[in-house]
Design an enzyme around this catalytic site. Structure first.
Site, PDB file in Angstrom:
ATOM      1  N   GLU A   1     -44.850  13.639   8.384  1.00 38.95           N
ATOM      2  CA  GLU A   1     -46.178  13.194   7.960  1.00 38.95           C
ATOM      3  C   GLU A   1     -46.096  12.167   6.832  1.00 38.95           C
ATOM      4  OE1 GLU A   1     -49.027  14.303   9.299  1.00 38.95           O
ATOM      5  OE2 GLU A   1     -50.347  13.289   7.892  1.00 38.95           O
ATOM      6  N   ASP A   2     -46.796  11.068   7.005  1.00 36.81           N
ATOM      7  CA  ASP A   2     -46.952  10.062   5.951  1.00 36.81           C
ATOM      8  C   ASP A   2     -45.637   9.512   5.405  1.00 36.81           C
ATOM      9  OD1 ASP A   2     -49.610  10.108   6.335  1.00 36.81           O
ATOM     10  OD2 ASP A   2     -50.152  10.991   4.417  1.00 36.81           O
TER      11      ASP A   2
ATOM     12  N   ASP B   1     -47.345  13.006  13.435  1.00 36.09           N
ATOM     13  CA  ASP B   1     -48.777  12.962  13.747  1.00 36.09           C
ATOM     14  C   ASP B   1     -49.371  11.572  13.554  1.00 36.09           C
ATOM     15  OD1 ASP B   1     -51.285  14.220  14.479  1.00 36.09           O
ATOM     16  OD2 ASP B   1     -51.879  13.811  12.422  1.00 36.09           O
TER      17      ASP B   1
ATOM     18  N   TYR C   1     -58.667  17.853   3.615  1.00 36.90           N
ATOM     19  CA  TYR C   1     -57.912  16.711   4.110  1.00 36.90           C
ATOM     20  C   TYR C   1     -58.627  15.417   3.718  1.00 36.90           C
ATOM     21  CZ  TYR C   1     -53.981  14.885   6.420  1.00 36.90           C
ATOM     22  OH  TYR C   1     -52.818  14.222   6.627  1.00 36.90           O
TER      23      TYR C   1
END
Ligand code: NAD
Length: 549
Positions: free
Chosen positions: A239-240, A262, A97
C-alpha cells in the site's frame, strides 16, 4: 460473549480492548470476572454504548478530532469500535480512511498515543525475524504494509504512514468481516526524505534519509520471509509505495506469494467494474470500446492492463485488446512515434499514432467511446471535450477519477450537463446527485473500498496460494452485477456503499469461487461457497472474539 475461557480477571479485563465491554458487562459477567464495583452500576446495552460514542464523535469540531475519538474507542473496546464503524460505515469511512487519514498521517507523530502494528526499520536488518516473533497475534491472515513513501497524494510521510495500514485493515474488518485479531499493520521504515519530519522532535521514525535501493529491497525481502516463516499463508497487501517500487515489488512477489497492490490492482478492479456496469447500460462488450486515458501513471496503467485482460477474457486477442487502449500523459499522446524515453509500463500502449499534444486532438484522432481521467489535473475534461465525446457517442463513458474533488477532471454536473444527460459517469471523489432536465442523476464514486476488503476476505477464506489477475476481474464482474437496474437508470454505475457488508459477501464468494476453480485454494470446497464465506465473516458479537481464538 463467553468470557470464562479467559484467565484475565478484574481490572485487567477492563484494560484489555479485546476483552473489555465496559458498562455492557452483565451482572453475571461482573461477578464471574471480579468487576463488581469497578464499573458504574447501570448495565448498558451495546446499542446504548454505540449511541453514546456516536454523540461524543458528533461533538468533535474537526475530522481529525473525530478520528482521534474513534481511535480512543478502539483503544478501549475493539468490538464496540467495529460495531460503531459498521453501523455508520458511510459516515466514518472518510474518517478512518481518505480524506481524514491523510491529515492523521501528516500529524501522526503529534497525535501519537499508543503503538499499533509492527514497525521494521532499516536498522533492524538481520533481526527482522525477532521483531516478527514479538507480535502477540498467534494467527495473522493479512498484513497491509507500507513504506510511507507515497501516502495518498501527500508524498513521503516516512513512518507516519502507519495510519494507512491501520485504517485499511479496519476497513477489511468493517466491510468484509476479516477477523481484526488476525490482521497486522506493518510499516517499513526505510528512512524519509521529508525534511520537515527529519527536523521534527515528535517524528516517530528513524531520523535519516531513505536508504539506497539494495538495502531497501533486502529489507523488504527479509520482512516477507520473516512473516511467511511465522504465518505461511499470510496475505500481504502492498500500500502506498512510490510508483517504481510498487510495480517492482508486485512483479517480484505476485507469482511467489499471496499478495497484491491495492493502488494498482484494487483501483483497476473497481474501475473495470464501472466499465462492466456501463456495458450493461450500452448492451455492448468491453472489446467493442476504444478507451483513452488522461494520465499514464500507476492508476492508469493498472486499469489499462486489467481492461485489456477483461477484453482477452471476452475472446479478443491480446494485441487487439491493447490496441483499443491509449494513454495521454503530461507530454501528449503516448505513441511509438514519440522521441522521449517512455516508462516500461506505458510501452504496451505506445501504438503507432500521430503525435498529439492536446487531449482534444487525441480524441479527434482516436474517436474513443470512453475517457478515463487519472491525471490529477483539474477541469481537463472541458465543455469542449465532453461535447465532442457526446458527438462521437450516444452514451459516452466519462470517468473523472482524480482525487480529491479539487483535482477531478470534471464534476458530475459538468459531465451530465455537457453531455445532455447521456454520460455514463463515475468519479474518484464523491459528488452529490445532479438534477438535469427533470431527471435526478446519482453519480457514484469508484471507491476501492467496494472491492479490496472482499478480495482479501475471499483469498483469506480459501487460503489462496496467489492473487492472480483473474481475482480482480471476478470481483469486478460480481460487483457490476450487484448494481440494480434502478441504480443504472439513475446513472449510478456502483451500488450504494451503505450496503458494503452484504455486497462483500457476494464479491468475496465470487473471489473464493475463482480460487477454487483455478486450484489456488488450500481448503476443501464447500457445497455453498456464499454461505460458507458469510459464516466465516467476523461479527463484533462473535463469541470467539473474546476467547482470543
Ligand atoms: P501518478 O502520479 O502515477 O500519475 C499521474 C499521471 O498524470 C502521469 O502519467 C502524468 O504524466 C500525468 N499527467 C500529469 N499532468 C498531466 C497533464 N497536464 N495532462 C495529461 N497527463 C498529465 O498518479 P496515480 O497514482 O496514477 O493517480 C492519478 C490520480 O488518480 C490521482 O488523482 C489519484 O487520486 C487518482 N486515483 C483514483 C482512484 C480511484 O478513484 N479509485 C484510484 C487511484 C488513483
Amino acid at each position: 460473549m463467553s468470557t470464562c475461557e479467559n484467565k484475565e480477571k478484574g481490572v485487567g479485563v477492563l484494560r484489555n480492548p479485546w476483552l473489555n465491554r465496559g458498562t455492557a458487562f452483565t451482572e453475571k459477567q461482573r461477578d464471574e470476572l471480579g468487576l463488581r464495583g469497578l464499573l458504574p452500576p447501570a448495565v448498558s446495552t451495546r446499542d446504548e454504548q454505540v449511541a453514546r460514542w456516536k454523540s461524543i464523535i458528533e461533538q468533535q469540531p474537526t475530522g481529525l478530532l473525530k478520528y482521534i475519538t474513534l481511535d480512543t474507542v478502539r483503544m478501549i473496546d475493539e468490538a464496540l469500535y467495529f460495531q460503531l464503524v459498521m453501523e455508520n460505515v458511510e459516515e466514518y469511512m472518510p474518517l478512518i480512511y481518505t480524506p481524514t487519514v491523510g491529515e492523521a498521517c501528516q500529524k501522526f507523530g503529534k497525535i501519537f498515543r499508543q503503538p499499533r502494528g509492527l514497525f521494521i526499520s532499516a536498522e533492524d536488518r538481520g533481526h527482522v525475524r525477532e521483531l516478527v516473533a514479538n507480535v502477540p497475534n498467534k494467527k495473522v491472515d493479512i498484513i497491509v504494509v507500507t513504506d510511507g513513501n507515497r501516502i495518498l497524494g501527500l508524498g513521503d510521510l516516512g513512518a507516519c504512514g502507519m495510519g494507512i495500514p491501520i485504517g485499511k485493515l479496519a476497513l477489511y474488518t468493517a466491510c468484509a468481516g476479516v477477523n481484526p485479531q488476525h490482521t497486522l499493520p506493518v510499516t517499513i521504515d526505510a528512512g524519509t526524505n521529508n525534511e520537515e519530519f527529519l527536523k521534527d522532535p515528535l517524528y516517530i521514525g528513524q531520523r535519516h534519509k531513505r536508504v539506497d535501493e539494495d538495502t531497501y529491497y533486502e529489507l523488504i525481502e527479509e520482512f516477507v520471509n520473516a512473516v511467511r516463516e511465522r504465518w505461511p499463508d499470510v496475505l500481504i497487501q502492498f500500500e502506498d509505495f512510490q510508483n517504481t517500487h510498487a510495480f517492482a515489488l508486485l512483479d517480484k512477489y505476485q507469482n511467489r506469494i499471496p499478495c497484491f497492490n491495492d493502488d494498482i490492482q484494487g483501483t483497476a478492479s473497481v474501475v473495470v467494474t464501472g466499465f462492466y456496469s456501463a456495458m450493461r447500460v450500452k448492451k455492448e462488450k468491453l472489446s467493442d470500446q476504444r478507451i483513452l486515458f488522461l494520465g499514464a501513471g500507476s492508476a492508469a496503467t493498472g486499469i489499462a492492463h486489467l481492461l485489456a485482460d477483461a477484453m482477452v477474457e471476452e475472446g479478443t486477442p491480446r494485441e487487439e485488446a491493447l490496441s483499443r487502449i491509449a494513454l495521454f500523459d503530461s507530454k501528449g499522446l503516448v505513441s511509438s512515434r514519440r522521441t522521449d524515453k517512455l516508462a516500461a509500463n506505458k510501452l504496451p500502449f505506445a501504438h503507432d499514432l500521430e503525435i498529439a499534444s492536446s487531449f482534444i486532438d487525441a480524441i479527434r484522432q482516436l474517436k474513443p467511446t470512453a475517457i478515463v481521467g487519472v491525471s490529477a489535473q483539474p477541469k481537463t475534461f472541458t465543455k469542449e471535450v465532453i461535447e465532442l465525446m457526446s458527438e462521437l457517442n450516444d452514451r459516452p463513458i466519462i470517468f473523472a477519477l482524480s482525487n480529491p474533488t479539487s483535482k477531478s477532471e470534471c464534476s458530475a454536473e459538468e459531465a451530465y450537463k455537457y453531455s445532455k444527460g447521456n454520460a455514463l459517469f463515475a468519479s474518484g471523489s464523491p459528488f452529490a446527485p445532479v438534477e438535469f432536465e427533470g431527471k435526478t442523476f446519482v453519480p457514484r464514486q469508484g471507491n476501492n473500498s467496494y472491492v479490496f476488503p472482499a478480495i482479501g476476505m475471499g483469498c483469506i477464506y480459501t487460503r489462496s496460494k496467489f492473487v492472480p489477475t483473474g481475482v480482480f476481474l471476478a470481483a469486478a464482474k460480481s460487483l457490476a452485477h450487484l448494481v440494480s437496474l434502478e441504480d443504472l437508470d439513475k446513472g449510478a454505475l456502483y451500488p450504494p456503499l451503505s450496503e458494503i457488508r452484504e455486497l462483500s459477501v457476494s464479491i468475496a464468494a465470487a473471489v473464493a469461487e475463482y480460487c477454487f476453480d483455478k486450484g489456488l485454494a488450500q481448503i476443501e470446497r464447500p457445497a455453498d461457497i456464499k454461505a460458507a464465506v458469510r459464516e466465516a465473516m467476523w461479527q463484533p458479537s462473535d463469541p470467539k472474539f473474546a476467547a482470543g481464538e
